[in-house]
Design a protein around this motif. Structure first.
Motif, PDB file in Angstrom:
ATOM      1  N   THR A  24      47.070  34.145  35.971  1.00  0.00           N
ATOM      2  CA  THR A  24      46.396  35.391  36.330  1.00  0.00           C
ATOM      3  C   THR A  24      45.015  35.516  35.685  1.00  0.00           C
ATOM      4  N   LYS A  70      41.187  35.034  35.127  1.00  0.00           N
ATOM      5  CA  LYS A  70      40.007  34.702  35.919  1.00  0.00           C
ATOM      6  C   LYS A  70      39.145  33.682  35.171  1.00  0.00           C
ATOM      7  N   ASN A  71      38.507  32.811  35.952  1.00  0.00           N
ATOM      8  CA  ASN A  71      37.636  31.776  35.375  1.00  0.00           C
ATOM      9  C   ASN A  71      38.371  30.990  34.288  1.00  0.00           C
TER      10      ASN A  71
END
Length: 224
Positions: A178, A180-181
């Motif tokens: 989950t 991001k990046n």
């Protein structure tokens, strides 16, 4: 009379020189590629072997959360934890008590050290993996028998974790899917933990290699 053609000394020397130049350009790359493949294969083997052991132990002993925990400062209880729940699922290995944990030498020449099994809402244990026993031995001799998190270099020493029922390459959050990046953070996690593979602790290096499909990418932060 037939005229025999032969190379002149100058031609021979030029040919040898060209071969030497080509070898100088290609051999280091071949050696580097071999080292990377060797590291990745050992990481994958350890990851696979540990996952199989954990799954078999869960079948026999129930969820990892219900396994009796061990104390970070107590090598004896950590050793007993390992011997009770996981040791018998490994072949061709040598397990022995080490300072604040347990050391295991594997049949393929690699080794690992277990420390900090904890039971604080969830079961967890850190596994410091060395691609060769000699690397672990050197660290153990230097710091009195233990290989710990501060020894991770992203080259020959990597960090894994057993958390709940999952054996994983180390990442500070259990639900990395989950995040991001994620790849950027695996490389350079400057906020909070600072565990990125390019940072001082290099705790995320194994996770980065796994994220890249179990390969060492061209932008991998540490030269192998």
């Amino acid at each position: 009379m037939c005229k025999k053609n032969a190379f002149t000394l100058a031609e021979v020397l030029i040919t040898i020189g060209v071969i030497g130049i080509v070898a100088a350009m290609t051999v280091p790359n071949l050696i580097s590629h071999y080292k990377k493949v060797s590291v990745v294969n050992k990481l994958k083997h350890f990851y696979s072997t540990m996952n199989s052991a954990v799954k078999m132990s869960i079948i026999e002993n129930g969820d990892v959360a219900n396994w009796e925990g061990a104390n970070f400062q107590d090598g004896e209880t950590t050793y007993n934890w390992w011997m009770t729940y996981l040791d018998k699922y490994f072949q061709n290995k040598n397990s022995y008590r080490a300072n604040n944990g347990v050391a295991v030498d594997m049949g393929n020449g690699s080794a690992f050290h277990i420390y900090n099994p904890c039971k604080e809402g969830r079961m967890c244990a850190h596994f410091v993996f060395c691609t060769s026993k000699a690397v672990c031995d050197k660290k153990r001799a230097k710091i009195g028998g233990r290989v710990g998190g501060t020894d991770i270099d992203g080259k020959s020493i990597f960090l894994f974790i057993l958390r709940d029922n999952n054996f994983e390459t180390y990442y500070s959050q259990p639900n990395r899917q989950t995040v991001k990046n994620l790849r950027d953070k695996l490389i350079n996690e400057t906020a909070g933990s600072g565990y990125g593979c390019a940072n001082a602790s290099k705790a995320y290096c194994a996770a980065l290699i796994q994220y890249d499909g179990w390969r060492i990418a061209d932008d991998y932060p540490n030269k192998i």
